[in-house]
Write an enzyme that holds these catalytic residues in place. Structure first.
Site, PDB file in Angstrom:
ATOM      1  CD  GLU A  43      -2.679   1.602   0.332  1.00 26.07           C
ATOM      2  OE1 GLU A  43      -3.209   2.727   0.333  1.00 26.07           O
ATOM      3  OE2 GLU A  43      -2.899   0.748  -0.556  1.00 26.07           O
ATOM      4  CG  HIS A 101      -8.302  -8.687 -17.135  1.00 22.09           C
ATOM      5  ND1 HIS A 101      -8.552  -8.930 -18.462  1.00 22.09           N
ATOM      6  CD2 HIS A 101      -9.522  -8.512 -16.555  1.00 22.09           C
ATOM      7  CE1 HIS A 101      -9.852  -8.898 -18.685  1.00 22.09           C
ATOM      8  NE2 HIS A 101     -10.464  -8.630 -17.545  1.00 22.09           N
TER       9      HIS A 101
END
Length: 326
Positions: free
Chosen positions: A73, A299
Site C-alpha cells: 500500500e 488484465h
C-alpha cells in the site's frame, strides 16, 4: 516546450506504473494494509521495529500489522504522490506555454484521485470508491496521453465521416465495460463464476440484480465484500456478457478504421485490435486459472491501455478541422 514534453512523457510512464501498483495492491488484499492515510499506522513508512509495531497495534488493535500488505500500500502511495507532484510541475510549466485546459483537468483529477485514495481507507474499501479510484486512474492516464499527443505535430487524418460520429458510442461501450470490471473487482466477484461459457449450471435462476447493483451503504467494513453469492455471480455474469459485447463493438470499429485509413490511424487501430484480443484472452485465463495474480494485474493494465488508445484515436479524429473525410 522541450521541458514540457519530457514532463508529460515521464508522467505517462509513471501513471502506467501507478496503475500496475494499484492493481497489485488491490489483488493482494492490501487496500487496508495501512488503516490510516496518508501515513501508515501513524508513521511515514511501514513500522518495522518492535516498539513501533507495538505502538501501531495499540492505535489500531483491530488491524495487526502485516508488513507485506502495508508495504504494498505505501509503495503505491509513494508513486502516486510522485505522480501528483509531477502533474503539478506540468501545470506550472504549462502556464508559461498558455496551455491551460488539459493541465487544469489533470491537476483537478489528480487531487480528486488523492481524495479517493483517502476515502478508500476511511470508508474501508467501499465498492463505489474503489471503482471510482480505478476509473480515475484510467482517466488520468488517458488525459496524459492526450496531452502528449497535443504536443506533437498534427498529422492529416483521412477517415470516413461516419467513423468519426461512431467513435463516441464505441467509447461509451468500452468505458461502461471497464466500470463493470471495476465493480466486479471492488465487490470481490471475480471468482463468483469459475466455469465457461457463462457460469455454473442454473445461473439464470440465481440472478439478483437489485443486490448486485446496490450501493450497499451502512457497513463498517467492505473488505472481501458484503454481497451474497448470487449478487456476486450476477455482477460476474454481466461483466462476461459485457466483455463479448465490447469485443464485437470495439473490434468492428477498429477493423473499419484499419481498413479505411492509413499511417498513424491505421497503426492505432491495429494497436486497439491487438489489445482487445489480449484483454479478452486474459479475461478467459482469469476464469480458467482461477485469477492468478500476474494475469489479473495484466488484465487491469491492458484495459487501461485499451482505453488510452481509443481516446487517442478519438482525439486524432477530432483535432483537425481541416482533416479530410472520405
Amino acid at each position: 516546450m522541450k521541458t514540457l514534453k519530457v514532463l508529460v512523457s515521464s508522467a505517462v510512464v509513471l501513471a502506467m506504473l501507478v496503475i500496475l501498483l494499484g492493481a497489485y495492491t488491490r489483488l493482494t488484499d492490501a487496500g487496508l494494509g495501512c488503516p490510516d492515510w496518508p501515513g501508515c499506522y501513524g508513521f511515514l513508512k511501514v513500522p518495522e521495529q518492535a516498539h513501533h509495531i507495538e505502538q501501531a497495534e495499540a492505535l489500531y488493535p483491530e488491524r495487526p500489522v502485516e508488513s507485506h500488505k502495508a508495504w504494498n500500500e505505501m509503495i503505491h502511495r509513494y508513486f502516486a504522490g510522485t505522480l501528483g507532484l509531477l502533474i503539478l510541475a506540468i501545470f506550472v510549466v504549462s502556464l508559461k506555454q498558455k496551455r491551460l485546459l488539459l493541465p487544469s483537468l489533470l491537476l483537478g483529477l489528480v487531487i480528486f484521485q488523492a481524495a479517493l485514495g483517502m476515502w478508500t481507507v476511511t470508508l474501508a474499501l467501499h465498492p463505489v470508491v474503489v471503482m471510482g479510484h480505478l476509473l480515475g486512474g484510467f482517466t488520468l492516464l488517458s488525459l496524459l496521453a492526450l496531452y502528449w499527443w497535443q504536443l506533437q505535430p498534427a498529422p492529416l487524418i483521412v477517415v470516413k465521416q461516419s467513423l468519426k460520429l461512431l467513435f463516441w458510442p464505441v467509447l461509451l461501450v468500452l468505458a461502461a465495460q471497464i466500470a463493470l470490471g471495476g465493480w466486479t473487482a471492488a465487490n470481490y466477484a471475480a471468482l463468483a463464476c469459475i466455469q465457461l461459457p457463462v457460469c455454473e449450471a442454473g445461473w439464470t435462476t440465481q440472478l439478483n440484480f437489485d443486490e448486485a447493483f446496490s450501493l450497499h451503504l451502512g457497513y463498517d467494513n467492505y473488505e472481501y465484500g458484503v454481497m451474497s453469492q448470487s449478487a456476486r455471480a450476477t455482477v460476474h455474469v454481466m461483466h462476461r456478457i459485457g466483455a463479448v459485447i465490447t469485443l464485437l463493438v470495439v473490434a468492428a470499429y477498429a477493423i473499419a478504421l484499419w481498413r479505411t485509413s492509413s499511417g498513424l490511424m491505421r497503426n492505432l487501430a491495429g494497436a486497439v485490435l491487438v489489445l482487445l484480443v489480449l484483454q479478452f484472452s486474459l479475461g478467459l485465463a482469469n476464469v480458467v486459472l482461477h485469477l492468478p495474480l500476474g494475469n489479473a494485474v495484466a488484465h487491469n493494465f491492458v484495459a487501461a491501455n485499451l482505453l488510452m488508445c481509443l481516446v487517442v484515436i478519438g482525439y486524432q479524429l477530432h483535432r483537425n478541422k481541416e482533416s479530410a473525410y472520405a
